[in-house]
Enzyme design. Structure first.
Site, PDB file in Angstrom:
ATOM      1  N   ASP A  33      49.650  48.450  31.644  1.00 22.40           N
ATOM      2  CA  ASP A  33      48.708  47.403  32.210  1.00 22.40           C
ATOM      3  C   ASP A  33      49.477  46.230  32.267  1.00 22.40           C
ATOM      4  O   ASP A  33      48.990  45.215  33.128  1.00 22.40           O
ATOM      5  CB  ASP A  33      47.644  47.337  31.041  1.00 22.40           C
ATOM      6  N   LYS A  40      43.005  54.697  24.170  1.00 24.14           N
ATOM      7  CA  LYS A  40      44.276  53.868  24.363  1.00 24.14           C
ATOM      8  C   LYS A  40      44.924  53.417  22.912  1.00 24.14           C
ATOM      9  O   LYS A  40      46.173  53.621  22.933  1.00 24.14           O
ATOM     10  CB  LYS A  40      44.055  52.638  25.066  1.00 24.14           C
TER      11      LYS A  40
END
Ligand code: NAP
Length: 276
Positions: A102, A66
């Site tokens: 997210d 990420k």
């Protein structure tokens, strides 16, 4: 032509994303595919070269990539820049844009599971200062939470992240919980504790006010020891599975052109694959 998307990670076999996106593709009768691809860290640049060829419309990025994909994208949107992590890639005309869903996943889950949770929320405690914490801290700031305690096993990481993300956040060690819990309306676990039944050594939820909401972003098992203890004390809880489902929505919409819904049936389907 079949529109293709992916999730990359290392390892990746455990990912529930193919089930989620596969279900939506089927529901909407879309000529598309979504596959899990194991990409080791040193193979990431080569995978990005493959992306530029136009084989995929985009995909998801999970642990441990990420943060590393950040530098490989042609552009990263403002939200992902603020958060400092990318979990979704969109490929258009050979250019790769990184974003972070997210953030929306966390908010979508709490909005659905505890409507009004952020109204008048003054103080929150976030446990953990890793990649997921960044998105959640940003989400809490955007919802106007005035004071956020960021507690982490490695205190220096909490203090560093607090410095980076702004003055509403205070970094401290995990054992500060007992002193600050009394004033907190929300506790969010973003550490990996809870996976496979692991638990915090000493985190006494008895210090929280009875009105506090406890949420965990770990979703396997669905009811983590932290959530089980919160429930036993009569506190409101929201589990982490909804975050996984809601974070998938914007990516699917960008790649396949249809905004899918997080339904109880989808949740049940994914829930069946988890340990209870
Ligand atoms: P990460 O960047 O590796 O961060 C891990 C965090 O957990 C760090 O704060 C670390 O503390 C802490 N930690 C790990 N083991 C610990 C232990 N034994 N005692 C105390 N603290 C410990 O991971 P991440 O990407 O933030 O992900 C964290 C968890 O969230 C994972 O379980 C992931 O699956 C889950 N997640 C769920 C969703 C969802 O959609 N529901 C989305 C993203 C992530 P130190 O700094 O001290 O190492």
């Amino acid at each position: 032509m079949t529109t293709k998307a992916f999730v990359i990670g290392n390892p990746i076999a455990h990912s529930r994303s193919p089930l989620i996106h596969g279900t939506w593709l089927q529901q909407h009768g879309i000529d598309g595919s979504y596959e899990a691809i194991d990409v080791a860290p040193d193979a990431l640049p080569a995978f990005f070269d493959r992306l530029k060829s136009g084989e995929f419309a985009g995909g998801n990025v999970t642990i441990p990539h990420k943060e590393a994909v950040f530098a490989l994208c042609d552009s990263v949107d403002t939200l992902a820049q603020t958060i400092g992590a990318v979990n979704t890639l969109i490929v258009r005309d050979g250019a790769i844009t990184g974003t972070n869903t997210d953030y929306l996943g966390f908010l979508g889950n709490l909005d659905a599971g505890a409507p009004g949770w952020s109204d008048n929320l003054e103080t929150a405690i976030v446990l953990g200062a890793g990649g997921a914490a960044r998105a959640i801290l940003t989400a809490l700031q955007v919802r106007g939470v005035k004071s956020i305690w960021l507690l982490n096993r490695t205190e220096t990481k909490a203090r560093q992240l607090a410095l980076e993300l702004g003055p509403t956040i205070t970094g401290a060690p995990l054992d500060a919980f007992a002193d600050i819990a009394q004033g907190a309306g929300l506790v969010v676990n973003t550490t990996s504790i809870g996976m496979h039944g692991s638990r915090f050594d000493s985190l006494d939820l008895g210090f929280l006010p009875k009105s506090a909401l406890v949420t965990d972003i770990v979703y396997a098992p669905l009811v983590t020891p932290l959530l089980a203890e919160a429930r036993a004390r009569g506190l409101k809880t929201v589990d982490g599975l909804g975050m996984l489902l809601h974070q998938a929505v914007p990516g699917f919409a960008a790649w396949f052109g249809v905004t899918p819904e997080v339904t109880p049936q989808l949740r049940q389907l994914v829930e069946q694959t988890l340990d209870h």
